[in-house]
Write an enzyme that holds these catalytic residues in place. Structure first.
Site, PDB file in Angstrom:
ATOM      1  N   GLY A  53       0.851  -1.187   0.000  1.00  0.00           N
ATOM      2  CA  GLY A  53       0.000   0.000   0.000  1.00  0.00           C
ATOM      3  C   GLY A  53       0.881   1.228   0.000  1.00  0.00           C
ATOM      4  N   THR A  54       0.371   2.303  -0.541  1.00  0.00           N
ATOM      5  CA  THR A  54       1.237   3.476  -0.690  1.00  0.00           C
ATOM      6  C   THR A  54       0.785   4.659   0.162  1.00  0.00           C
ATOM      7  OG1 THR A  54       0.058   3.915  -2.761  1.00  0.00           O
ATOM      8  CG2 THR A  54       2.168   2.818  -2.929  1.00  0.00           C
ATOM      9  N   THR A  55       0.140   5.669  -0.405  1.00  0.00           N
ATOM     10  CA  THR A  55       0.067   6.963   0.258  1.00  0.00           C
ATOM     11  C   THR A  55      -1.155   7.141   1.162  1.00  0.00           C
ATOM     12  OG1 THR A  55       1.196   7.857  -1.667  1.00  0.00           O
ATOM     13  CG2 THR A  55       0.249   9.430  -0.150  1.00  0.00           C
ATOM     14  N   LYS A  86      -7.298   1.083   2.418  1.00  0.00           N
ATOM     15  CA  LYS A  86      -6.138   1.302   3.288  1.00  0.00           C
ATOM     16  C   LYS A  86      -6.467   2.060   4.561  1.00  0.00           C
ATOM     17  CE  LYS A  86      -3.311   1.913  -0.877  1.00  0.00           C
ATOM     18  NZ  LYS A  86      -2.392   2.818  -1.570  1.00  0.00           N
ATOM     19  N   ALA A 228       3.383   4.985  -7.805  1.00  0.00           N
ATOM     20  CA  ALA A 228       2.794   3.989  -6.903  1.00  0.00           C
ATOM     21  C   ALA A 228       1.526   4.494  -6.229  1.00  0.00           C
ATOM     22  CB  ALA A 228       3.817   3.585  -5.842  1.00  0.00           C
TER      23      ALA A 228
END
Length: 281
Positions: A53-55, A86, A228
């Site tokens: 998972g990113t931001t 997320k 990403a």
């Protein structure tokens, strides 16, 4: 631990013995092998490829805090999932946004939710927001062995402090080190771009609506520069998850609400592609 009640009709003694109000301590004593940080990984060379998972971004406003995340998960240079979730409620007055190894992060969030629920049932009261942040720090620290093998989890924790009457944000590093962030925060691969956007747009007197627009704008800017991070996907109807926590508790914006914010940002950007970003608020 399974409670086999078919033979005797009784729960195992472990469930009936008074103990700690920490669910993690209970597992550590009676079945430590099922804790994420105690699992043995097979020998491997190099970094383990797993969806990440990113931001995640957060911002405070008078009366609460907003926590939001994009929907993209990556595995190397490949998009592993376009609509991953997320951001999760931890309890009535707090939430966690995950960045890092997606599978471990989701499992950690579920364990954190159980930890807070277990404490409340045993003690008959909720942990303070500070206490919740400390419990999450301990859980991240227990994952250090896996983090050193490339399976790191770096969440962002936010909630409404009922004692202080305001929203607060806590960030972490892979060792479980905890820092309280003021006004706004971001974590994940696109965090440097998201933080730059929020730095220019944040004000102390933001309304709730302006704060939600701020975090979606920050995710949009992060997606513009970080491959990403996934921006609003109008064609697939995939929009950021945006949550608001106030003295009324946790609330997740509906898909229609999130899409309306994202569409307004996209429309204004088309009208002023090189115009001042502050105008988007």
């Amino acid at each position: 631990m399974e409670a086999n009640t078919r033979s005797t009709g009784r729960l195992p003694a472990a469930f009936l013995t008074p103990g700690s109000s920490s669910f993690m301590d209970f597992l550590s004593e009676h079945q430590p092998e099922i804790l994420p940080g105690n699992r043995q990984l097979p020998p491997t060379q190099g970094v383990i490829e797993a969806p990440h998972g990113t931001t995640i971004v957060a911002a405070t406003f008078p009366g609460g805090v907003v926590l939001a995340g994009d929907r993209r998960a990556t595995m190397g240079n490949v998009i592993a999932q376009r609509d991953i979730e997320k951001v999760f409620p931890a309890d009535e007055y707090s939430a966690v946004g995950i960045a890092g190894t997606a599978g471990l992060a989701v499992e950690m969030v579920k364990l954190f939710q159980l930890e807070l629920e277990h404490f409340e049932k045993v003690e008959g009261a909720q942990l303070s927001l500070e206490g919740k942040a400390n419990r999450l720090s301990t859980m991240i620290r227990s994952n250090l062995g896996m983090a050193m093998q490339g399976l790191a989890v770096v969440p962002l924790f936010a909630g409404f402090d009922v004692d202080r009457g305001k929203g607060r944000i806590f960030s972490y590093d892979v060792t479980g080190g905890r820092s309280e962030e003021h006004n706004y925060a971001a974590t994940g691969s696109g965090s440097i771009f998201a933080r730059g956007a929020m730095k220019k747009l944040f004000r102390d007197d933001l309304s709730e609506a302006e704060a939600t627009t701020l975090v979606v704008q920050a995710l949009y800017d992060a997606a513009d520069d970080d491959s990403a991070t996934g921006g609003p996907d109008v064609a697939r109807r995939i929009y950021p998850i945006v949550t608001v926590i106030t003295d009324d508790g946790f609330r997740r914006l509906t898909e229609n609400e999130a899409s309306e914010i994202a569409r307004s940002i996209l429309e204004r950007r088309l009208e002023q592609p090189d115009g001042p970003r502050a105008a988007l608020l």
